[in-house]
Write a protein that holds these residues in place. Structure first.
Motif, PDB file in Angstrom:
ATOM      1  N   SER A 300      82.678  47.146  64.408  1.00 12.48           N
ATOM      2  CA  SER A 300      82.082  46.157  63.507  1.00 12.48           C
ATOM      3  C   SER A 300      80.635  46.507  63.195  1.00 12.48           C
ATOM      4  N   ASN A 301      79.971  47.200  64.129  1.00 12.08           N
ATOM      5  CA  ASN A 301      78.571  47.586  63.934  1.00 12.08           C
ATOM      6  C   ASN A 301      78.367  48.980  64.524  1.00 12.08           C
ATOM      7  N   PRO A 302      78.387  50.031  63.685  1.00 11.17           N
ATOM      8  CA  PRO A 302      78.303  51.395  64.212  1.00 11.17           C
ATOM      9  C   PRO A 302      76.915  51.816  64.684  1.00 11.17           C
ATOM     10  N   ARG A 303      75.888  50.979  64.476  1.00 14.50           N
ATOM     11  CA  ARG A 303      74.535  51.355  64.897  1.00 14.50           C
ATOM     12  C   ARG A 303      74.448  51.413  66.415  1.00 14.50           C
ATOM     13  N   GLN A 304      73.895  52.490  66.908  1.00 13.69           N
ATOM     14  CA  GLN A 304      73.800  52.682  68.350  1.00 13.69           C
ATOM     15  C   GLN A 304      72.896  51.626  68.983  1.00 13.69           C
ATOM     16  N   GLY A 305      73.382  51.061  70.086  1.00 14.77           N
ATOM     17  CA  GLY A 305      72.620  50.054  70.808  1.00 14.77           C
ATOM     18  C   GLY A 305      72.774  48.651  70.271  1.00 14.77           C
ATOM     19  N   ALA A 306      73.630  48.481  69.267  1.00  9.65           N
ATOM     20  CA  ALA A 306      73.803  47.159  68.665  1.00  9.65           C
ATOM     21  C   ALA A 306      74.987  46.438  69.301  1.00  9.65           C
ATOM     22  N   LYS A 307      74.904  45.124  69.296  1.00 12.83           N
ATOM     23  CA  LYS A 307      76.008  44.304  69.775  1.00 12.83           C
ATOM     24  C   LYS A 307      77.116  44.335  68.731  1.00 12.83           C
ATOM     25  N   GLY A 308      78.336  44.558  69.172  1.00 18.62           N
ATOM     26  CA  GLY A 308      79.424  44.631  68.208  1.00 18.62           C
ATOM     27  C   GLY A 308      80.775  44.600  68.885  1.00 18.62           C
ATOM     28  N   THR A 309      81.790  44.851  68.092  1.00 14.38           N
ATOM     29  CA  THR A 309      83.161  44.857  68.601  1.00 14.38           C
ATOM     30  C   THR A 309      83.870  46.125  68.145  1.00 14.38           C
ATOM     31  N   LEU A 310      84.831  46.524  68.934  1.00 13.17           N
ATOM     32  CA  LEU A 310      85.714  47.632  68.583  1.00 13.17           C
ATOM     33  C   LEU A 310      87.127  47.075  68.553  1.00 13.17           C
ATOM     34  N   THR A 311      87.745  47.102  67.379  1.00 14.34           N
ATOM     35  CA  THR A 311      89.088  46.560  67.217  1.00 14.34           C
ATOM     36  C   THR A 311      90.081  47.703  67.106  1.00 14.34           C
ATOM     37  N   LEU A 312      91.009  47.773  68.051  1.00 12.55           N
ATOM     38  CA  LEU A 312      92.046  48.789  67.993  1.00 12.55           C
ATOM     39  C   LEU A 312      93.133  48.360  67.018  1.00 12.55           C
ATOM     40  N   LYS A 313      94.014  49.282  66.690  1.00 17.27           N
ATOM     41  CA  LYS A 313      95.032  48.979  65.689  1.00 17.27           C
ATOM     42  C   LYS A 313      96.088  48.003  66.187  1.00 17.27           C
ATOM     43  N   ASP A 314      96.159  47.798  67.501  1.00 16.97           N
ATOM     44  CA  ASP A 314      97.083  46.778  68.003  1.00 16.97           C
ATOM     45  C   ASP A 314      96.357  45.455  68.213  1.00 16.97           C
ATOM     46  N   GLU A 315      95.179  45.314  67.546  1.00 17.43           N
ATOM     47  CA  GLU A 315      94.366  44.094  67.552  1.00 17.43           C
ATOM     48  C   GLU A 315      93.705  43.813  68.901  1.00 17.43           C
ATOM     49  N   THR A 316      93.691  44.785  69.805  1.00 17.20           N
ATOM     50  CA  THR A 316      92.892  44.634  71.017  1.00 17.20           C
ATOM     51  C   THR A 316      91.419  44.596  70.618  1.00 17.20           C
ATOM     52  N   LEU A 317      90.696  43.579  71.089  1.00 15.81           N
ATOM     53  CA  LEU A 317      89.303  43.379  70.695  1.00 15.81           C
ATOM     54  C   LEU A 317      88.395  43.679  71.885  1.00 15.81           C
ATOM     55  N   ILE A 318      87.570  44.719  71.747  1.00  7.39           N
ATOM     56  CA  ILE A 318      86.638  45.119  72.802  1.00  7.39           C
ATOM     57  C   ILE A 318      85.236  44.734  72.361  1.00  7.39           C
ATOM     58  N   THR A 319      84.588  43.888  73.145  1.00  9.92           N
ATOM     59  CA  THR A 319      83.244  43.404  72.820  1.00  9.92           C
ATOM     60  C   THR A 319      82.225  44.073  73.729  1.00  9.92           C
ATOM     61  N   GLY A 320      81.102  44.507  73.140  1.00 14.19           N
ATOM     62  CA  GLY A 320      80.083  45.150  73.960  1.00 14.19           C
ATOM     63  C   GLY A 320      78.961  45.723  73.124  1.00 14.19           C
ATOM     64  N   ILE A 321      78.338  46.778  73.652  1.00 15.47           N
ATOM     65  CA  ILE A 321      77.214  47.444  72.995  1.00 15.47           C
ATOM     66  C   ILE A 321      77.678  48.806  72.503  1.00 15.47           C
ATOM     67  N   THR A 322      77.483  49.081  71.218  1.00 18.01           N
ATOM     68  CA  THR A 322      77.932  50.356  70.647  1.00 18.01           C
ATOM     69  C   THR A 322      76.924  51.459  70.937  1.00 18.01           C
TER      70      THR A 322
END
Length: 322
Positions: A300-322
């Motif tokens: 959701s936010n590719p900027r390094q060090g930013a708060k964001g989410t990574l959504t996999l194609k099976d809709e697994t939602l990973i929240t953290g720092i990119t």
């Protein structure tokens, strides 16, 4: 030798050879594409592997469908105008048809360009992952190296409706290394609670998914039966009324049935099963680095060090720092 009925219609059918030939051609097209579409449908319905999703553009194909329909209409109008010796109308309709043909080819170029860049990779466990190549910043610049997506995960929310074995078999290794555990107690049935701190595992997800699917089916059956009961009661009460006619309190028969159905559901609420659509896990150490192939998800936010989410194609939602 003169071939009969080239122009003149047969007396028994009223058709000439040309019209019959066109009908036979159309019938052969129906047989050909009917077989292809049927094969596709059965392959997709009974596929025992994840079906590729959202990998190719849909909008150009949708527009092309209407372009084809429109051009088929204008070319018939052009033909009729030509028969009626209306030359100006023929020029207009034929010009529109040619424009539609050009637009069709442009849209096909967009579609084929996407297909040329479409890629598939086979993982060590023989899972086939399909998608498009993106640079780290999400652009299509081929000169930029395609890197893995990294996120320091603080939590993982797994959608039980979409979780896929192929994804978990690869991602599960990272989950195990980070020692992800349930963030809270989760009730998946009236007599079944998954305790906070339970380690993530395929067996745990399979169990939760089984309870979830069974609960959905059970609740759906109750809804169907109550819906039938409500409609039957309302029709018995107002036998002469249509569903759109006013029956009581300014409500239509359909609205009155919905209100009665809501009452029935409230009475039967104790018979409904608990529905738990997702499970949330957290790393036991507070955070953990998760690395995935760029074909597998989106940040959701590719900027390094930013708060964001990574959504996999099976809709697994990973929240953290990119």
């Amino acid at each position: 030798m003169e071939i009969p009925y080239v122009v003149e219609p047969r007396k028994d059918t009223g058709l000439n050879n040309s019209k019959i030939a066109i009908w036979l051609f159309l019938a052969s097209e129906v047989m050909l594409f009917g077989g292809l579409f049927s094969g596709y449908i059965f392959l997709r319905i009974f596929a025992d592997y994840p079906w590729p999703e959202r990998t190719l553009p849909v909008l150009p194909g949708l527009i092309n469908t209407f372009v084809l329909i429109g051009s088929s209409v204008t070319v018939v109008f052009a033909w009729v105008s030509l028969k009626l010796r209306q030359w100006r109308k023929f020029q207009i309709y034929m010009s529109i048809t040619i424009i539609c043909a050009a637009l069709f080819m442009v849209l096909k170029g967009i579609e084929y360009n996407a297909k040329f860049h479409h890629q598939a990779i086979r993982l060590d466990d023989y899972t086939v992952v399909e998608g498009h190549a993106y640079a780290q910043d999400g652009s299509h610049d081929k000169k930029k190296p395609v890197k893995n997506l990294n996120i320091t995960a603080e939590s993982i929310e797994i959608d039980l409706d979409r979780v896929d074995d192929a994804y978990y078999e690869t991602m599960g290794k990272q989950y195990d290394q980070a020692k992800f555990i349930l963030s809270d107690d989760v009730q998946i049935a009236k007599d079944k609670v998954l305790k906070k701190g339970t380690a993530i595992s395929k067996e745990l997800l399979d169990e939760a998914k089984s309870y979830y699917k069974n609960a959905l089916a059970h609740n759906s059956n109750i809804d169907i039966e109550l819906g039938r009961k409500a409609w039957k009661a309302m029709k018995a009460k107002y036998p002469e009324k249509k569903y759109y006619e006013i029956v009581e309190g300014g409500k239509t028969l359909k609205e009155a049935t919905s209100a009665y159905l809501k009452t029935l559901k409230e009475e039967q609420k104790d018979n409904y099963r608990v529905v738990t659509p997702s499970l949330t896990f957290v790393p036991s150490s507070g955070s953990a680095l998760i690395t995935v192939n760029p074909y597998w998800g989106r940040l959701s936010n590719p900027r390094q060090g930013a708060k964001g989410t990574l959504t996999l194609k099976d809709e697994t939602l990973i929240t953290g720092i990119t």
